[in-house]
Design an enzyme around this catalytic site. Structure first.
Site, mmCIF file in Angstrom:
data_model
loop_
_atom_site.group_PDB
_atom_site.id
_atom_site.type_symbol
_atom_site.label_atom_id
_atom_site.label_comp_id
_atom_site.label_asym_id
_atom_site.label_seq_id
_atom_site.Cartn_x
_atom_site.Cartn_y
_atom_site.Cartn_z
ATOM 1 N N CYS A 268 0.708 -1.135 -0.109
ATOM 2 C CA CYS A 268 0.557 -0.112 0.138
ATOM 3 C C CYS A 268 0.982 1.413 -0.009
ATOM 4 O O CYS A 268 1.214 1.318 1.168
ATOM 5 C CB CYS A 268 -1.087 -0.081 1.464
ATOM 6 N N ALA A 270 1.433 4.490 -2.126
ATOM 7 C CA ALA A 270 0.897 5.850 -1.892
ATOM 8 C C ALA A 270 1.216 6.560 -1.450
ATOM 9 O O ALA A 270 -0.029 6.167 0.047
ATOM 10 C CB ALA A 270 -0.349 6.140 -3.175
ATOM 11 N N PRO A 271 1.324 8.267 -0.767
ATOM 12 C CA PRO A 271 2.413 8.130 -1.789
ATOM 13 C C PRO A 271 3.827 8.117 -1.961
ATOM 14 O O PRO A 271 4.551 8.849 -2.487
ATOM 15 C CB PRO A 271 1.935 9.703 -1.570
ATOM 16 N N ASP A 290 -0.090 -0.216 -5.540
ATOM 17 C CA ASP A 290 -1.624 0.917 -5.042
ATOM 18 C C ASP A 290 -2.290 0.631 -5.764
ATOM 19 O O ASP A 290 -2.074 0.878 -6.737
ATOM 20 C CB ASP A 290 -0.890 2.253 -4.728
ATOM 21 N N ASP A 322 -4.638 -4.235 -6.734
ATOM 22 C CA ASP A 322 -5.592 -4.507 -5.975
ATOM 23 C C ASP A 322 -4.435 -5.624 -5.193
ATOM 24 O O ASP A 322 -4.155 -7.099 -5.527
ATOM 25 C CB ASP A 322 -6.848 -5.223 -5.687
ATOM 26 N N CYS A 393 -2.641 3.449 10.358
ATOM 27 C CA CYS A 393 -2.088 5.154 11.353
ATOM 28 C C CYS A 393 -3.445 4.883 12.546
ATOM 29 O O CYS A 393 -4.501 6.164 11.807
ATOM 30 C CB CYS A 393 -1.682 6.239 10.746
#
Ligand SMILES: C[S@@+](CC[C@H](N)C(=O)[O-])C[C@H]1O[C@@H](n2cnc3c(N)ncnc32)[C@H](O)[C@@H]1O
Length: 442
Positions: A268, A270-271, A290, A322, A393
């Protein structure tokens, strides 16, 4: 050290109008990041700063609107009021522009005059702002309220989750998340040493301090700037000497510890903040995936700005896919895998104060499902002896501790290694969850 000049400031009345409209868009479900990206470059910095602060002051400004506006105003007028009251609350804040009262009142009235939906409320705006400012002056504007849970908005289900999981800490978490976050840099150690970059800051009279650890994990590239400055004014930013990255996010490379020649997967990406940190740390073969094509473009841009390219004999691949579906996989297993999974982002509210407006209680179960699919897929493509680092997060255990326990349950070939687990937001970093797994069998 060439840095682009900061963009010209917008007239305040225009910034207030655009900020109020941006708030309306967030309330109707769009992410502020997306809304801000659509603005003109000269509009973005001031509108972002005003909008962020308005979200951080939400409960206080809306209590004042309720107290001083007899009849509930229309939403467009309410948003201009919220912005204007936030500016009044921030008048004495040295870190901000600290506009004078009459400037705030005049510019807000003029902002009201710019659109048909708000033009009728010019008189109301003038009267209400004068009363609010007088009341604030009488009370002492920045009177700290230690019993408060902060002024940001948190929906009831969110508060209930925190109260249940952090019965002692939930109030201080909310308070912390209503504050402006620090500006933290990650020095690109391929380009410059931490000490040399600190010297550049010193020469530019920018006060900074290194952050040596978070949650007992050592960091070697983190610097916090004492008085936040615009990104465009950060020395060497456009030359790739540094990135802006929260200290809590810098643990990823430290925990995964990539070594020369290893094949590393970022599922995963990006960015590209954590991927770039991995590339700054060692000469690796990197696959960065991503699902979002547009966001993935930013990964290459990040690598370009930081001048990160593949070492001889190695490759960097950016793939739109994906990651959980494995259609992209070339059957070559990975030594190390990073899953910085999609999540509620409940740990980074001080940096993204629109998040509590966008999340719904039932998002969490859906996100849990996506996180589990990514964990399952990552485990399949990991080498025996390899490491998988799971990050969110988030401060909701459903996306952290519960997921790590679910992952370990009945999985004979997984060993859980030492990692910080739940990190709660603090004054020097955001909130994250980190779990590290080693594959010890086929
Ligand atoms: C927390 S962000 C990643 C931040 C990034 N690691 C960094 O440090 O800059 C999560 C990312 O996961 C991506 N994503 C969500 N579901 C995915 C999937 N099934 N496969 C690949 N990427 C996915 C999102 O588009 C988003 O960019």
């Amino acid at each position: 050290m060439a840095s682009k000049a900061p963009p010209q400031n917008l007239p305040l009345s225009q910034a207030i109008t655009i900020a109020a409209q941006a708030i309306g868009e967030v309330i109707s479900g769009r992410s502020l990041t997306q809304v801000l990206e659509e603005l003109e470059p000269q509009e973005r910095p001031i509108v972002q700063s005003i909008t962020f602060d308005t979200f951080r002051r939400w409960t206080r400004s809306h209590a004042l609107i309720k107290e001083f506006v007899p009849k509930p105003p229309s939403k467009p007028v309410e948003h201009v009021l919220a912005v204007a009251i936030t500016l009044l609350l921030d008048r004495t804040d040295v870190a901000k522009k600290g506009y004078a009262t009459h400037t705030i009142v005049n510019e807000s009235v003029s902002a009201c005059g710019q659109y048909d939906e708000t033009i009728y409320a010019k008189g109301l705006m003038n009267a209400v702002l004068r009363k609010v400012s007088a009341a604030l002056d009488a009370q002492g504007i920045n009177r700290p309220d230690h019993n408060s849970v902060g002024e940001s908005y948190f929906p009831p289900w969110w508060i209930a989750n925190l109260r249940k999981n952090y019965p002692k800490a939930w109030q201080s978490i909310c308070l912390q998340q209503s504050q402006r976050p620090p500006l933290t840099l990650r020095v690109n150690r391929r380009a410059i040493s931490l000490i040399d970059y600190a010297t550049i800051l010193q020469a530019a009279q920018i006060e900074a301090e290194s952050i040596e650890q978070v949650a007992n994990v050592g960091l070697d590239a983190a610097l916090v700037i004492k008085e936040p400055i615009p990104v465009a004014s950060i020395p060497g930013f456009f030359d790739g000497l540094v990135s802006v990255q929260d200290a809590g996010a810098q643990l990823a490379a430290a925990l995964l510890c990539p070594m020369t020649g290893e094949r590393v997967l970022d599922m995963c990406a990006a960015p590209g903040g954590k991927s770039a940190h991995l590339l700054e740390s060692a000469d690796i073969d990197l696959v960065a995936i991503d699902v979002d094509r547009e966001r993935l473009k930013r990964v290459s841009e990040t690598f370009g700005r930081l001048k990160l390219s593949a070492a001889p004999g190695q490759t960097i691949e950016c793939i739109t896919a994906d990651a959980a579906a494995l259609g992209w996989w070339d059957k070559r297993p990975f030594d190390k895998i990073l899953i910085d999974a999609p999540c509620s982002a409940s740990g980074i509210v001080s940096r993204h104060p629109d998040i509590p407006f966008l999340r719904r209680a039932d998002d969490i179960a859906e996100l849990q499902g996506r996180q589990r699919s990514l964990l399952e897929a990552g485990w399949r493509v990991l080498k025996e002896g390899g490491l998988l680092l799971y990050i969110t997060c988030s401060i909701f255990p459903e996306e952290g501790k519960d997921q790590a326990e679910w992952f370990m349950a009945g999985r004979q070939n997984a060993l859980r290694l030492d990692a910080p687990g739940q990190i709660l937001p603090g004054h020097l970093h955001d909130g994250f969850y980190y779990a590290l797994f080693k594959k010890i069998g086929p």
